[in-house]
Scaffold this motif. Structure first.
Motif, short mmCIF file in Angstrom:
data_model
loop_
_atom_site.label_atom_id
_atom_site.label_comp_id
_atom_site.label_asym_id
_atom_site.label_seq_id
_atom_site.Cartn_x
_atom_site.Cartn_y
_atom_site.Cartn_z
N GLU A 117 0.82 -1.22 0.00
CA GLU A 117 0.00 0.00 0.00
C GLU A 117 0.85 1.26 0.00
O GLU A 117 0.33 2.36 0.26
N ALA A 118 2.12 1.13 -0.28
CA ALA A 118 3.00 2.31 -0.33
C ALA A 118 2.51 3.30 -1.38
O ALA A 118 2.07 2.90 -2.47
N GLY A 119 2.57 4.58 -1.05
CA GLY A 119 2.09 5.61 -1.97
C GLY A 119 0.64 5.97 -1.78
O GLY A 119 0.17 6.97 -2.35
N HIS A 120 -0.09 5.20 -0.98
CA HIS A 120 -1.50 5.49 -0.71
C HIS A 120 -1.58 6.42 0.51
O HIS A 120 -1.08 6.09 1.58
N VAL A 121 -2.22 7.57 0.32
CA VAL A 121 -2.43 8.53 1.41
C VAL A 121 -3.91 8.45 1.79
O VAL A 121 -4.79 8.86 1.02
N ILE A 122 -4.18 7.91 2.99
CA ILE A 122 -5.54 7.49 3.33
C ILE A 122 -6.01 8.15 4.62
O ILE A 122 -5.27 8.24 5.60
N ARG A 151 -4.09 -0.72 11.43
CA ARG A 151 -2.80 -1.37 11.69
C ARG A 151 -2.32 -2.12 10.45
O ARG A 151 -1.12 -2.11 10.13
N LEU A 152 -3.23 -2.77 9.74
CA LEU A 152 -2.87 -3.50 8.53
C LEU A 152 -2.40 -2.55 7.43
O LEU A 152 -1.41 -2.84 6.74
N LEU A 153 -3.10 -1.45 7.27
CA LEU A 153 -2.72 -0.50 6.22
C LEU A 153 -1.34 0.08 6.50
O LEU A 153 -0.51 0.23 5.59
N ALA A 475 -0.62 -8.36 3.45
CA ALA A 475 -0.84 -7.48 2.31
C ALA A 475 -2.24 -7.65 1.74
O ALA A 475 -2.91 -6.67 1.40
N GLN A 476 -2.68 -8.89 1.64
CA GLN A 476 -4.01 -9.14 1.10
C GLN A 476 -5.10 -8.61 2.03
O GLN A 476 -6.08 -8.00 1.59
N VAL A 486 -6.31 -12.30 8.75
CA VAL A 486 -5.19 -12.48 9.68
C VAL A 486 -5.60 -13.40 10.82
O VAL A 486 -4.84 -14.29 11.22
N ALA A 487 -6.81 -13.22 11.34
CA ALA A 487 -7.27 -14.08 12.43
C ALA A 487 -7.32 -15.54 12.00
O ALA A 487 -6.85 -16.43 12.72
#
Length: 548
Positions: A117-122, A151-153, A475-476, A486-487
């Motif tokens: 997600e690099a480059g994404h400004v959220i 946390r994931l982002l 990442a997914q 993740v869980a």
């Protein structure tokens, strides 16, 4: 060999084929590898030959076969098979696969982080409950999922700001003030007001601050009650969220939009875009141009802005603050907001398919929960924390997709049995910590030796393969905004660890047995599992206990 290293090796083989004239095609920057569904098909699989076949002018199987012959000579790869129409199934040798254990331990908390997600400004906004009462079970799902999503982002490289939107303007704040003032006077809750003991507590605190409250004219008394009680109730919300492990980068006040003139400016900006019109004395936004079912009023006939006008100003504020992507996490009763918010984005000149994302969290039914004594008519988050515990609530909510209604049993969540998923995963982490403690007592130390080729047991190959999949899962989960992935991964990892624990010993059988590199190398694998379990739990905002 890590997945990234294998991906690089495959691309290097493709580059060599192009340089040798055996292949003519534009190559991707990254070759994707994934775990085969059937472990008998190897450690990793790629469909790169299928992707490139048309551009290369070759049958996929021929391209796969040529690539397989080059990969077979790569250090760390034991076998490459061509399967089906042109899939490549790759098996690593034990040493190469086992090297991952050391990589994980040395990476520590960074293992699993990625740049997907690099480059994404959220801007990620969630909960945003009215600051007129305690947080309740309806807010709890997004509190757990929103924080985990953030946390994931961040773990996937996004530049993220989490935000809580305070609806501190409008009718609900007037009703809040009237409720506090009524209780200060010893009167019953007014019609449309807020009941509950917490209002009595607020009224008492306001009277302590302003002993002259009841002597003031009604209008002034209402303003004092609101201005004094509001920060107290907001503090209660903040404290509850902190107890739940949730913090925000920004607390954004709706009132500031009105006080600063931002609402009027937003209407003017949308008018300049050509989407605002006047009709019947009111000011409207033509949202039907953007798939909404009807146009929306921005300014009423009496000149008062609507909530929708504040929503438009808030969206433009996010845009002006540099957030290219705005994620809204809304409650189950907010389906109607999806098209409205997307219409605002489109009217503002943004792409609704990229610049805004609206997700709805469905209702949660928690069997055994009791109505709050303090709030009276709600199941309060504070009470849930005291009854069940933060870890059990957060994990249980995180392991299901947000868009499915959920029914949980509170007493089941409190049980420390393997049927309780959060206990099952946390117990696996505690077991890895216990193994490490006991191994140290027996003189098994990682720094004295590491031979990854010794990790040859089938349970070790399976455990290593699962550990290697963690960065992809993270990442997914970030890309799909689905913490439950993740869980579920952690539960699978815990199961594979328990099977390995039952099969392979880290410690000597007895005091007479010599400590060998096999023991030491297995300790690396044990500690690698411990690290991944801890990293995964942290992404869900759940603790990783050392003892249970």
């Amino acid at each position: 060999m890590t997945p990234e290293e294998l991906s690089s090796a495959i691309r290097a083989a493709l580059v060599a084929a192009v340089d040798a004239g055996d292949l003519t095609a534009d190559l991707p920057d990254v070759v994707r590898v994934e775990r085969p569904k059937n472990r008998d098909h190897g450690d990793w699989s790629t469909n790169i030959a299928l992707q490139l076949a048309k551009r290369a002018g070759m049958p996929p199987r021929d391209l796969a076969t040529a690539l397989a012959s080059r990969l077979a000579d790569v250090d760390g790869i034991a076998k490459v098979d061509v399967a089906g129409p042109g899939f490549l199934n790759i098996t690593l040798d034990a040493a190469s696969a086992g090297e991952l254990a050391r990589t994980i331990v040395e990476s520590g908390t960074a293992y699993g982080t990625n740049d997907a997600e690099a480059g994404h400004v959220i801007n990620l906004e969630y909960i945003s409950a009215n600051p007129t009462g305690p947080l309740h079970i309806g807010h709890t799902r997004w509190a757990a999922l929103g924080d985990a999503m953030g946390r994931l982002l961040r773990a996937s490289g996004a530049e993220l700001t989490t935000e809580y939107y305070l609806n501190d303007a409008g009718t609900q704040m007037d009703n809040f003030a009237r409720s506090v003032l009524a209780r200060a006077k010893g009167e019953p809750t007014p019609e449309g007001g807020y009941p509950g003991e917490y209002v009595d507590t607020l009224a008492t605190a306001v009277l302590e601050q302003r002993p002259d409250l009841l002597e003031l004219p009604e209008g002034e008394a209402l303003a004092v009650a609101r201005d004094a009680a509001y920060p107290l109730q907001l503090k209660d919300i903040r404290d509850t969220l902190e107890a739940f492990g949730v913090t925000f980068d920004t607390w954004f006040s709706e009132k500031t939009l009105h006080d600063s003139g931002a609402v009027e400016q937003a209407v003017a900006r949308l008018r300049e875009q050509g989407h605002v019109f006047d009709d019947g004395g009111a000011v409207w936004l033509r949202t039907t141009d953007f798939t909404d079912d009807k146009d929306r009023v921005l300014i009423r006939k009496d000149g008062e802005p609507t909530y929708f006008a504040a929503d438009a100003a808030y969206y433009l504020s996010k845009k002006d603050r540099g957030f290219d992507e705005k994620i809204y996490l809304l409650g189950a009763d907010h389906h109607g907001y999806i098209n409205r918010l997307k219409a605002i984005a489109a009217a503002a000149g943004d792409d609704p398919g990229h610049n805004i994302e609206v997700r709805i969290g469905q209702l949660v039914n928690l069997n055994g929960a009791k109505l709050s004594k303090r709030a009276g008519n709600i199941i309060e988050l504070r009470d849930l924390i005291d009854w069940i515990g933060t870890d059990a609530i957060r994990y249980s909510l995180a392991r299901y997709p947000a868009d499915s209604p959920l029914s949980l049993d509170g007493e089941e969540l409190r049980k420390q049995t393997n049927d309780n998923p959060v206990f099952y995963v946390q117990y696996a982490h505690a077991r890895t910590a216990n193994v490490a403690r006991l191994a140290a007592e027996d003189g098994v130390r990682r720094e004295d030796g590491f031979d990854p080729s010794l990790l040859a047991d089938p349970t070790e190959a399976t455990l290593l393969a699962t550990l290697g999949d963690f960065p992809r899962v993270v990442a997914q989960a970030a890309r799909l905004r689905e913490p439950h992935r993740v869980a579920r991964y952690l539960e699978d990892l815990a199961g594979r660890y328990h099977k390995w624990y039952d099969t392979c010993r880290v410690r000597p059988m007895n005091a007479d047995e010599e400590v060998t590199d096999l023991h030491r190398t297995r300790l690396w694998l044990n500690d690698a599992t411990r690290q991944v379990l801890a990293n995964g739990l942290d992404l869900l905002g759940v603790s990783a206990p050392e003892r249970m």
